[in-house]
Design a protein around this motif. Structure first.
Motif, PDB file in Angstrom:
ATOM      1  N   LEU A  43       0.843  -1.195   0.000  1.00 15.80           N
ATOM      2  CA  LEU A  43       0.000   0.000   0.000  1.00 15.80           C
ATOM      3  C   LEU A  43       0.876   1.242   0.000  1.00 15.80           C
ATOM      4  N   VAL A  44       0.594   2.178  -0.912  1.00 16.65           N
ATOM      5  CA  VAL A  44       1.325   3.442  -0.966  1.00 16.65           C
ATOM      6  C   VAL A  44       0.319   4.579  -0.892  1.00 16.65           C
ATOM      7  N   ASP A  45       0.433   5.382   0.168  1.00 16.86           N
ATOM      8  CA  ASP A  45      -0.403   6.579   0.321  1.00 16.86           C
ATOM      9  C   ASP A  45       0.373   7.568   1.164  1.00 16.86           C
ATOM     10  N   ASP A  46       0.406   8.820   0.745  1.00 19.37           N
ATOM     11  CA  ASP A  46       1.197   9.819   1.463  1.00 19.37           C
ATOM     12  C   ASP A  46       0.486  10.404   2.676  1.00 19.37           C
ATOM     13  N   ASP A  47      -0.787  10.133   2.849  1.00 21.53           N
ATOM     14  CA  ASP A  47      -1.523  10.597   4.028  1.00 21.53           C
ATOM     15  C   ASP A  47      -1.299   9.579   5.146  1.00 21.53           C
ATOM     16  N   ASP A  48      -0.481   9.928   6.121  1.00 21.41           N
ATOM     17  CA  ASP A  48      -0.093   8.992   7.179  1.00 21.41           C
ATOM     18  C   ASP A  48      -1.301   8.398   7.899  1.00 21.41           C
ATOM     19  N   PHE A  49      -2.254   9.246   8.273  1.00 23.46           N
ATOM     20  CA  PHE A  49      -3.422   8.765   9.004  1.00 23.46           C
ATOM     21  C   PHE A  49      -4.248   7.810   8.151  1.00 23.46           C
ATOM     22  N   TYR A  50      -4.512   8.189   6.919  1.00 25.24           N
ATOM     23  CA  TYR A  50      -5.309   7.337   6.027  1.00 25.24           C
ATOM     24  C   TYR A  50      -4.596   6.011   5.760  1.00 25.24           C
ATOM     25  N   ARG A  51      -3.292   6.089   5.479  1.00 22.90           N
ATOM     26  CA  ARG A  51      -2.510   4.877   5.195  1.00 22.90           C
ATOM     27  C   ARG A  51      -2.558   3.915   6.380  1.00 22.90           C
ATOM     28  N   GLU A  52      -2.370   4.449   7.583  1.00 25.81           N
ATOM     29  CA  GLU A  52      -2.400   3.604   8.778  1.00 25.81           C
ATOM     30  C   GLU A  52      -3.790   2.998   8.989  1.00 25.81           C
ATOM     31  N   ALA A  53      -4.825   3.810   8.769  1.00 32.19           N
ATOM     32  CA  ALA A  53      -6.193   3.320   8.953  1.00 32.19           C
ATOM     33  C   ALA A  53      -6.528   2.219   7.960  1.00 32.19           C
ATOM     34  N   ILE A  54      -6.208   2.420   6.695  1.00 28.29           N
ATOM     35  CA  ILE A  54      -6.512   1.414   5.669  1.00 28.29           C
ATOM     36  C   ILE A  54      -5.689   0.149   5.902  1.00 28.29           C
ATOM     37  N   ALA A  55      -4.416   0.304   6.221  1.00 24.31           N
ATOM     38  CA  ALA A  55      -3.571  -0.871   6.486  1.00 24.31           C
ATOM     39  C   ALA A  55      -4.123  -1.669   7.663  1.00 24.31           C
ATOM     40  N   THR A  56      -4.525  -0.979   8.719  1.00 19.14           N
ATOM     41  CA  THR A  56      -5.075  -1.656   9.896  1.00 19.14           C
ATOM     42  C   THR A  56      -6.366  -2.392   9.555  1.00 19.14           C
ATOM     43  N   GLU A  57      -7.244  -1.736   8.814  1.00 16.47           N
ATOM     44  CA  GLU A  57      -8.507  -2.375   8.442  1.00 16.47           C
ATOM     45  C   GLU A  57      -8.268  -3.566   7.520  1.00 16.47           C
ATOM     46  N   LEU A  58      -7.361  -3.425   6.559  1.00 18.06           N
ATOM     47  CA  LEU A  58      -7.061  -4.557   5.675  1.00 18.06           C
ATOM     48  C   LEU A  58      -6.466  -5.719   6.466  1.00 18.06           C
ATOM     49  N   GLU A  59      -5.581  -5.415   7.410  1.00 16.05           N
ATOM     50  CA  GLU A  59      -5.015  -6.479   8.244  1.00 16.05           C
ATOM     51  C   GLU A  59      -6.100  -7.147   9.068  1.00 16.05           C
TER      52      GLU A  59
END
Length: 183
Positions: A43-59
């Motif tokens: 996953l590549v996204d420059d918005d730290d909060f969004y990237r962390e949220a999406i990664a957490t939800e996908l996990e």
């Protein structure tokens, strides 16, 4: 944990969807929910909060996610060797457009399915992404559940194609059973 709702009332953790609540020690999320067949996503996204949220939800949904704030560390990660099965790129990164990473991936010999995420969907951008080899283009507003469903379909299709190729290759080899040899 309390979360501010849009009508300015505070929500208790029990009123939130399960994936937003604090996990108990025995919950799926707390156990890491990694199965041997977990889909491996980059996953590549420059918005730290969004990237962390999406990664957490996908996990939480059973994916194994390696996330990066820009294309450069993602390219280095892939060059070092990885078992990723799909790449999720933000359309607009601080360093430029995510679509500019597609030729770099191909030059590096990376031919994984690429899905673009965007907060500003435009038909022209979607057309350009698909024309350059992306397999999907998803509006961020659709949510993680839709993204996860699409990623599963893409990876399952790729896995079944690989299994078919393996079965076809092994079918061309002779099989011996006792004195019987099948060609």
């Amino acid at each position: 944990m309390t979360v501010q709702q849009s009508d300015n009332r505070l929500a208790s953790p029990n009123s939130l969807p399960a994936f937003q609540q604090n996990p108990s020690p025995n919950s799926f999320l707390a156990q890491g929910n990694m199965t041997p067949d977990a889909i491996r996503a980059v996953l590549v996204d420059d918005d730290d909060f969004y990237r962390e949220a999406i990664a957490t939800e996908l996990e939480y949904l059973g994916f194994r996610v390696a996330s990066f704030p820009s294309g450069e560390p993602m390219l280095a990660h892939l060059a070092a060797g990885t078992d990723a099965e799909v790449i999720v790129l933000d359309w607009k990164l601080q360093s430029g457009l995510g679509i500019d990473l597609l030729p770099m991936l191909h030059e590096q010999g990376v031919h994984l399915p690429v899905v673009f995420l965007t907060g500003m969907p435009a038909v022209a951008a979607e057309y350009a992404a698909l024309d350059l080899g992306a397999v999907d283009f998803v509006d961020k507003a659709r949510g993680t559940a839709i993204l996860a469903k699409r990623l599963r379909l893409i990876v399952q299709s790729a896995r079944s194609t690989q299994q078919g190729d393996t079965a076809q290759a092994s079918a061309s080899e002779p099989v011996q059973c006792g004195n019987l040899m099948l060609h």
